[in-house]
Scaffold this active site. Structure first.
Site, mmCIF file in Angstrom:
data_model
loop_
_atom_site.group_PDB
_atom_site.id
_atom_site.type_symbol
_atom_site.label_atom_id
_atom_site.label_comp_id
_atom_site.label_asym_id
_atom_site.label_seq_id
_atom_site.Cartn_x
_atom_site.Cartn_y
_atom_site.Cartn_z
ATOM 1 N N ALA A 219 -0.318 2.922 7.389
ATOM 2 C CA ALA A 219 0.930 2.048 7.441
ATOM 3 C C ALA A 219 1.295 2.062 5.813
ATOM 4 O O ALA A 219 2.701 2.121 5.552
ATOM 5 C CB ALA A 219 0.810 0.691 8.054
ATOM 6 N N ALA A 220 0.640 1.508 4.978
ATOM 7 C CA ALA A 220 0.815 1.164 3.680
ATOM 8 C C ALA A 220 1.388 2.785 3.056
ATOM 9 O O ALA A 220 2.513 2.616 2.578
ATOM 10 C CB ALA A 220 -0.416 1.024 2.779
ATOM 11 N N LYS A 221 0.744 3.792 3.495
ATOM 12 C CA LYS A 221 1.179 5.143 2.733
ATOM 13 C C LYS A 221 2.566 5.827 3.451
ATOM 14 O O LYS A 221 3.134 6.410 3.023
ATOM 15 C CB LYS A 221 -0.048 5.994 3.150
ATOM 16 C CG LYS A 221 -1.257 5.863 2.073
ATOM 17 C CD LYS A 221 -0.754 5.984 0.502
ATOM 18 C CE LYS A 221 -1.682 5.958 -0.235
ATOM 19 N NZ LYS A 221 -1.685 5.856 -1.869
ATOM 20 N N ASP B 174 -3.254 -5.072 -13.024
ATOM 21 C CA ASP B 174 -3.188 -5.201 -11.420
ATOM 22 C C ASP B 174 -1.863 -4.900 -10.899
ATOM 23 O O ASP B 174 -1.024 -5.846 -10.972
ATOM 24 C CB ASP B 174 -4.022 -6.387 -10.943
ATOM 25 C CG ASP B 174 -4.070 -6.614 -9.615
ATOM 26 O OD1 ASP B 174 -3.562 -5.836 -8.744
ATOM 27 O OD2 ASP B 174 -5.003 -7.435 -8.831
ATOM 28 N N VAL B 175 -1.839 -3.709 -10.204
ATOM 29 C CA VAL B 175 -0.470 -3.555 -9.675
ATOM 30 C C VAL B 175 0.021 -4.602 -8.537
ATOM 31 O O VAL B 175 1.373 -4.461 -8.357
ATOM 32 C CB VAL B 175 -0.155 -2.131 -9.200
ATOM 33 C CG1 VAL B 175 -0.592 -1.220 -10.453
ATOM 34 C CG2 VAL B 175 -1.189 -1.649 -7.995
ATOM 35 N N TYR C 70 -4.110 1.356 5.814
ATOM 36 C CA TYR C 70 -3.750 2.317 4.989
ATOM 37 C C TYR C 70 -2.889 3.462 5.290
ATOM 38 O O TYR C 70 -1.850 3.815 4.488
ATOM 39 C CB TYR C 70 -5.129 3.117 4.829
ATOM 40 C CG TYR C 70 -5.173 4.104 3.707
ATOM 41 C CD1 TYR C 70 -4.986 3.884 2.219
ATOM 42 C CD2 TYR C 70 -5.133 5.785 3.831
ATOM 43 C CE1 TYR C 70 -5.089 4.764 1.153
ATOM 44 C CE2 TYR C 70 -5.140 6.555 2.791
ATOM 45 C CZ TYR C 70 -5.318 6.072 1.364
ATOM 46 O OH TYR C 70 -4.962 7.150 0.449
ATOM 47 N N ASN D 227 -0.315 6.162 -8.504
ATOM 48 C CA ASN D 227 -1.699 6.552 -8.016
ATOM 49 C C ASN D 227 -2.659 5.517 -7.472
ATOM 50 O O ASN D 227 -3.714 5.761 -6.640
ATOM 51 C CB ASN D 227 -2.264 7.749 -8.991
ATOM 52 C CG ASN D 227 -3.705 8.010 -8.482
ATOM 53 O OD1 ASN D 227 -3.677 8.821 -7.511
ATOM 54 N ND2 ASN D 227 -4.668 7.840 -8.963
ATOM 55 N N SER E 152 -8.441 5.883 -13.938
ATOM 56 C CA SER E 152 -9.610 5.797 -14.341
ATOM 57 C C SER E 152 -10.715 6.933 -13.486
ATOM 58 O O SER E 152 -11.914 7.095 -14.234
ATOM 59 C CB SER E 152 -10.455 4.393 -14.040
ATOM 60 O OG SER E 152 -10.440 4.153 -12.662
ATOM 61 N N ARG E 153 -10.310 7.613 -12.560
ATOM 62 C CA ARG E 153 -11.175 8.640 -11.921
ATOM 63 C C ARG E 153 -10.257 9.384 -10.865
ATOM 64 O O ARG E 153 -9.096 9.112 -10.646
ATOM 65 C CB ARG E 153 -12.333 7.675 -11.010
ATOM 66 C CG ARG E 153 -11.780 6.824 -10.037
ATOM 67 C CD ARG E 153 -12.959 5.847 -9.732
ATOM 68 N NE ARG E 153 -12.455 5.025 -8.707
ATOM 69 C CZ ARG E 153 -13.146 4.082 -7.846
ATOM 70 N NH1 ARG E 153 -14.134 3.991 -7.936
ATOM 71 N NH2 ARG E 153 -12.589 3.174 -7.097
#
Length: 248
Positions: free
Chosen positions: A157-159, A63-64, A155, A90, A15-16
């Site tokens: 850790a997730a990435k 919602d992923v 963030y 993304n 969306s952006r």
């Protein structure tokens, strides 16, 4: 012939920002798109922009973090277009805090969107791509996965998890001609960086050899390349788009 002519692409978080830029560039290269985000209105606006430019795009709310919704997203794509050639993961979010103050919800929600959401989408899409014996998966990670960042343990850790996921998926799917790569943007001019003070931006620019904050288009150009036939012999790689911020 355009590089993505007749290719079907799903882009999450479209969306952006970076997601929107990737959608516009892929449409310009001939891809037909399914654009998803939690907010349907946002992706519908991007889809309409693409249609006005002569492209084809479908907006879909998903919602992923919810596996059933990612399955529905992929099912809708195949029902509409008959195939799925490109998946761009993304969708992402931040909820920054120092580790000693971080709540379980701040930790879990960021991992759920950035890492588990990517896993959900890959699991659903891979079933189609394996049958086709063709596919390109592009995951969005971040330079902070490699260098860390204060206040972003969740963030980072997730990435970092996305990098490990990318390499594992690349090995699993390679025999069926499905490539999986990751893009690690540095500081890009999006909503995530809009809150930086002018002083913080000045300090940041001093650490970027190219001397500027990146643009969403800088990331989109690479995404188009990785989705195209030009990247058929590239898999399991992480590409930094960061102006030289991280140099191994």
């Amino acid at each position: 012939m355009k590089r993505l002519e007749n290719k079907i692409a799903v882009i999450t978080g479209a969306s952006r920002g970076i997601g929107k830029a990737i959608a516009l560039h892929m449409a310009a290269e001939g891809a037909r798109l399914v654009l998803t985000a939690r907010n349907l209105a946002g992706v519908e606006t991007v889809a309409e922009e693409i249609r006005q430019q002569g492209g084809e795009a479908l907006a879909f709310a998903a919602d992923v973090t919810v596996a059933a919704e990612t399955e529905a997203m992929i099912k809708k794509t195949v029902e509409k277009f008959g195939a799925l050639h490109i998946l761009v993961n993304n969708a992402g979010m931040t909820r920054d805090n120092l580790i000693m103050r971080m709540s379980d919800d701040e930790w879990q929600s960021v991992l759920a969107t950035n890492l588990t959401g990517t896993y959900h989408c890959i699991r659903a899409a891979s079933k189609i791509m394996l049958k086709q014996r063709e596919g390109k998966i592009i995951n969005m990670t971040s330079v902070v996965a490699e260098m860390g960042n204060k206040g972003q343990a969740n963030y980072c850790a997730a990435k970092a998890g996305v990098i490990g996921l990318t390499k594992s998926v690349a090995r699993e799917l390679a025999s069926r001609n499905v490539q999986c790569n990751a893009i690690a943007p540095g500081f890009i001019d999006t909503d995530m960086t809009a809150g930086l003070t002018e002083n913080a931006k000045e300090v940041l620019l001093q650490s970027i050899p190219l001397g500027r904050i990146g643009k969403p288009d800088d990331v989109a150009h690479l995404a188009v390349f990785l989705a195209s036939y030009e990247a058929d012999y590239i898999t399991g790689q992480v590409f930094n788009v960061d102006g030289g911020l991280v140099m191994a």
